[in-house]
Design a protein around this motif. Structure first.
Motif, PDB file in Angstrom:
ATOM      1  N   SER A 272       0.841  -1.201   0.000  1.00  0.00           N
ATOM      2  CA  SER A 272       0.000   0.000   0.000  1.00  0.00           C
ATOM      3  C   SER A 272       0.872   1.245   0.000  1.00  0.00           C
ATOM      4  O   SER A 272       2.029   1.232   0.425  1.00  0.00           O
ATOM      5  N   ARG A 273       0.280   2.327  -0.520  1.00  0.00           N
ATOM      6  CA  ARG A 273       0.966   3.621  -0.508  1.00  0.00           C
ATOM      7  C   ARG A 273      -0.048   4.693  -0.129  1.00  0.00           C
ATOM      8  O   ARG A 273      -1.026   4.931  -0.828  1.00  0.00           O
ATOM      9  N   PHE A 274       0.185   5.328   1.023  1.00  0.00           N
ATOM     10  CA  PHE A 274      -0.613   6.467   1.447  1.00  0.00           C
ATOM     11  C   PHE A 274       0.182   7.744   1.195  1.00  0.00           C
ATOM     12  O   PHE A 274       1.378   7.790   1.452  1.00  0.00           O
ATOM     13  N   VAL A 275      -0.507   8.756   0.683  1.00  0.00           N
ATOM     14  CA  VAL A 275       0.156  10.013   0.333  1.00  0.00           C
ATOM     15  C   VAL A 275      -0.477  11.152   1.095  1.00  0.00           C
ATOM     16  O   VAL A 275      -1.692  11.396   0.980  1.00  0.00           O
ATOM     17  N   MET A 276       0.327  11.863   1.873  1.00  0.00           N
ATOM     18  CA  MET A 276      -0.119  13.068   2.558  1.00  0.00           C
ATOM     19  C   MET A 276       0.445  14.274   1.839  1.00  0.00           C
ATOM     20  O   MET A 276       1.657  14.362   1.600  1.00  0.00           O
ATOM     21  N   THR A 277      -0.403  15.206   1.449  1.00  0.00           N
ATOM     22  CA  THR A 277       0.033  16.430   0.785  1.00  0.00           C
ATOM     23  C   THR A 277      -0.180  17.623   1.691  1.00  0.00           C
ATOM     24  O   THR A 277      -1.182  17.696   2.397  1.00  0.00           O
ATOM     25  N   LEU A 278       0.772  18.535   1.651  1.00  0.00           N
ATOM     26  CA  LEU A 278       0.676  19.764   2.432  1.00  0.00           C
ATOM     27  C   LEU A 278       1.079  20.940   1.544  1.00  0.00           C
ATOM     28  O   LEU A 278       2.011  20.828   0.737  1.00  0.00           O
ATOM     29  N   PRO A 279       0.410  22.079   1.693  1.00  0.00           N
ATOM     30  CA  PRO A 279       0.774  23.254   0.883  1.00  0.00           C
ATOM     31  C   PRO A 279       2.063  23.895   1.383  1.00  0.00           C
ATOM     32  O   PRO A 279       2.345  23.910   2.584  1.00  0.00           O
ATOM     33  N   ILE A 280       2.850  24.409   0.460  1.00  0.00           N
ATOM     34  CA  ILE A 280       4.058  25.145   0.834  1.00  0.00           C
ATOM     35  C   ILE A 280       3.651  26.589   1.121  1.00  0.00           C
ATOM     36  O   ILE A 280       3.111  27.262   0.260  1.00  0.00           O
TER      37      ILE A 280
END
Length: 280
Positions: A272-280
């Motif tokens: 599995s691959r979980f991706v967390m994105t955050l704004p710069i």
């Protein structure tokens, strides 16, 4: 005149049949929606019951261990060597931490549906977030897997204006999930011994003014059809693993409340691959 009357009668019959058809269609749609609502209610009730059962198990196990060691330490005329005492102390500490962690998760769950934006007043580097999350999750110390952190050169100097505590918590929950579901379930260990080490990777990249924290592993994986359901509270797809089914719920809630998001990459195979994105 007779022809006109016949036409009007035919039109009236058509309108009547059409209205009956529409009413029947609406009734059937309403019935199906009611069925779906009942199914969702039953599923929610089942998950809550499973959750209560799992919570009871999660609490009872460390409490039994603590109770047992307490009885040993308080038994009269019992003497232990230094190695045994150290083992007892370690078990007491680990199981106390386990109960504390469970209580903290319960408190976090109570806020999981709270969409109030979390203050983002911390100016921190991406590497600090990653390092603290790895330390908190203890994934690097897991004996059943090899862990690596891969960072692209353009990430090293990036800082984010975020909430450090919430960001680290969300990422550490993803890492903890990876550590947990790459390990053999306790009930399966005797039947299927570990023949090779599992792998987990924290991959950090940047694109389009966003930072991507990808947690990849070679664990049991998640079916595509469960990609969204896995984030619902109390959901645990594999009953052989201990857990509460709230970690991913809390992680996504925290990520969204600090302006980011968490998703399951359904294109990833072999785990599995979980991706967390955050704004710069």
């Amino acid at each position: 005149m007779t022809l006109l009357t016949s036409v009007l009668i035919i039109l009236a019959c058509c309108l009547f049949l059409y209205s009956r058809h529409r009413a029947a269609t609406k009734l059937a749609a309403a019935y199906k929606e009611l069925e779906r609502a009942n199914e969702r209610a039953e599923e929610s009730s089942r998950m809550k019951s499973d959750f209560i059962h799992q919570i009871s198990h999660e609490i009872r196990t460390p409490l039994n261990i603590l109770s047992g060691y307490t009885q040993l330490l308080t038994s009269p005329n019992m003497k232990y060597d230094e190695a045994t005492l150290n083992e007892i102390k370690q078990q007491i500490t680990e199981n106390t931490d386990r109960i504390t962690s469970l209580v903290n998760k319960m408190l976090e769950l109570s806020e999981a549906k709270n969409m109030t934006v979390i203050n983002r007043n911390d100016q921190v580097s991406v590497m600090q977030i990653a390092s603290e999350a790895v330390e908190v999750s203890e994934i690097a110390q897991a004996k059943h897997l090899t862990f690596n952190m891969i960072v692209t050169p353009d990430v090293a100097d990036i800082t984010l204006k975020t909430n450090l505590k919430a960001t680290v918590r969300a990422l550490s929950l993803l890492l903890d999930n990876s550590r947990k579901f790459t390990a053999p379930a306790q009930e399966r260990q005797s039947e299927k011994p570990v023949e090779r080490l599992q792998k987990a990777v924290l991959r950090i990249t940047v694109s389009s003014a966003r930072v991507f924290f990808s947690v990849e592993d070679t664990g049991i994986g998640i079916p595509h059809k469960e990609a969204e359901r896995i984030f619902e509270e109390f959901v645990q797809l594999d009953e052989y693993y201990n857990g509460t089914g709230i970690g991913l719920t809390v992680a996504r809630s925290l990520a969204r409340r600090i302006g980011g998001d968490i998703m399951l990459d359904t294109a990833y195979i072999g785990g599995s691959r979980f991706v967390m994105t955050l704004p710069i």
